[in-house]
Scaffold this active site. Sequence first.
Site, PDB file in Angstrom:
ATOM      1  N   SER A  78       0.797  -1.236   0.000  1.00 30.42           N
ATOM      2  CA  SER A  78       0.000   0.000   0.000  1.00 30.42           C
ATOM      3  C   SER A  78       0.819   1.270   0.000  1.00 30.42           C
ATOM      4  CB  SER A  78      -0.943   0.053   1.204  1.00 30.42           C
ATOM      5  OG  SER A  78      -2.024  -0.803   0.993  1.00 30.42           O
TER       6      SER A  78
ATOM      7  N   THR B 247      -0.621   1.998   4.777  1.00 30.27           N
ATOM      8  CA  THR B 247      -0.256   3.411   4.660  1.00 30.27           C
ATOM      9  C   THR B 247       0.693   3.804   5.777  1.00 30.27           C
ATOM     10  OG1 THR B 247      -2.311   4.029   3.625  1.00 30.27           O
ATOM     11  CG2 THR B 247      -1.187   5.760   4.851  1.00 30.27           C
TER      12      THR B 247
ATOM     13  N   THR C 299       1.033   6.705   0.570  1.00 35.46           N
ATOM     14  CA  THR C 299       0.184   5.534   0.328  1.00 35.46           C
ATOM     15  C   THR C 299      -0.091   5.349  -1.151  1.00 35.46           C
ATOM     16  OG1 THR C 299      -1.884   4.476   1.017  1.00 35.46           O
ATOM     17  CG2 THR C 299      -2.009   6.796   0.444  1.00 35.46           C
TER      18      THR C 299
ATOM     19  N   ARG D 275      -9.323   8.486  -7.980  1.00 35.13           N
ATOM     20  CA  ARG D 275      -9.768   8.576  -6.578  1.00 35.13           C
ATOM     21  C   ARG D 275      -8.608   9.038  -5.700  1.00 35.13           C
ATOM     22  NH1 ARG D 275      -7.967   6.140  -1.505  1.00 35.13           N
ATOM     23  NH2 ARG D 275      -9.779   5.899  -0.147  1.00 35.13           N
TER      24      ARG D 275
ATOM     25  N   THR E 171      -4.748   6.193   9.115  1.00 37.03           N
ATOM     26  CA  THR E 171      -4.742   5.071   8.175  1.00 37.03           C
ATOM     27  C   THR E 171      -6.111   4.413   8.262  1.00 37.03           C
ATOM     28  OG1 THR E 171      -3.653   3.001   7.537  1.00 37.03           O
ATOM     29  CG2 THR E 171      -3.692   3.507   9.884  1.00 37.03           C
ATOM     30  N   GLY E 172      -6.515   3.795   7.164  1.00 33.30           N
ATOM     31  CA  GLY E 172      -7.841   3.182   7.128  1.00 33.30           C
ATOM     32  C   GLY E 172      -8.571   3.586   5.866  1.00 33.30           C
TER      33      GLY E 172
HETATM   34  C1  SD4 Z   1      -6.678   5.705   1.731  1.00 30.56           C
HETATM   35  N1  SD4 Z   1      -6.148   5.892   4.056  1.00 30.56           N
HETATM   36  O1  SD4 Z   1      -6.259   5.993   0.617  1.00 30.56           O
HETATM   37  C2  SD4 Z   1      -5.687   5.338   2.809  1.00 30.56           C
HETATM   38  C3  SD4 Z   1      -5.493   3.871   2.806  1.00 30.56           C
HETATM   39  C4  SD4 Z   1      -4.891   3.310   4.065  1.00 30.56           C
HETATM   40  O2  SD4 Z   1      -4.193   1.545   5.320  1.00 30.56           O
HETATM   41  O3  SD4 Z   1      -4.606   3.987   5.001  1.00 30.56           O
HETATM   42  N2  SD4 Z   1      -4.703   2.030   4.167  1.00 30.56           N
HETATM   43  O4  SD4 Z   1      -7.881   5.638   1.999  1.00 30.56           O
END
Ligand code: SD4
Length: 324
Positions: A84, A183, A201, A211, A234-235
């Site tokens: 990622s 991330t 990320t 996106r 993160t998320g």
């Molecule tokens: C996103 N927050 O592009 C990032 C992805 C991420 O662990 O954090 N993944 O939505």
Amino acid sequence: MVSRRDFVRRSALAGVSGVVASRMVWATDETTAPPAVRPAVASTWSFGVAANQAALAVLAGGGSALDAVEQGIWVTEADLTNSSVGVGGTPNADGVVQLDACIMDGTTHKAGSVAALEGIAHPISAARRVMEQTRHVMLVGEGARRFALAQGLATAQMPTPERRAEWEKWKARQAAAKQGHDTIALIVVDAQGVMAGGCSTSGLGYKVPGRVGDSPIIGSGLYVDGAVGGAGATGLGENIMRYCGSFAVVERMRQGMTPEEACLSTVKWIVAQEGRTEGLDVNFVALDRYGRAGGAGTSGGFSYSYNAPGSSQVTPAAVAVPVR
Ligand code: SD4
């Protein structure tokens, strides 16, 4: 009408009172301040330890907090096993890797950011160049790529053969978007208390081309105010950016919360707004100017890494109580 002389006098007075006010806040703050552990570095996930160690090495060598952030995040961006971040990142639905990154200077509040950047090995460096070499904060897509190339930044072939093979399988199945969890958001406080942070990320796997998530958005994926602390996320970006998540964490620390309290309070606030924890996937790491770290999330599996000279920890983050 304000005469020029009046204006100058008012401005001077405002300036003086501003200085006095900030000194007063500083003095009050320092009397109740916890003992500082500096330098210190905190970042998302357990792989953040390697990035943190690289950041500390930069500080030990006399580098700045910004240098430490950039070099620390380089480690993760160059790690091909991380699906990622950086060169090993997961592509979008078209099979193209589009990278997001940002960097922020906690002292000046200057920031730089790139989104949907293709073919550049270290987006964190592109973000730093945006901050330092342009009068802008954010560049996206082809413009960001052309800028990075003009700056002489290294290119890289993406996706890697492994990610390409995974994408082909996904394409054949047209399954749900890949939920990547790698991330890196990394926050540094140096020995003098100077703060900076960064985030990098490839975003949500197999996302719609174009996106952009929370990670490159200042205030969402990252925010640093050197007078208080910094936070990164993160998320699932869609659920973080609608609440300016990292800014919300920093503001809670400004009100006196510890990093962990601030992260947990922000997660609880978002959970309460949404009325669910299911599918939210919102996680934060924070580091304050005293070198205290904390983290919280909805997902349970989130952990954050903390490093200071002689100390290396991976801590499972506090989890927000599910809404019933
Ligand atoms: C996103 N927050 O592009 C990032 C992805 C991420 O662990 O954090 N993944 O939505």
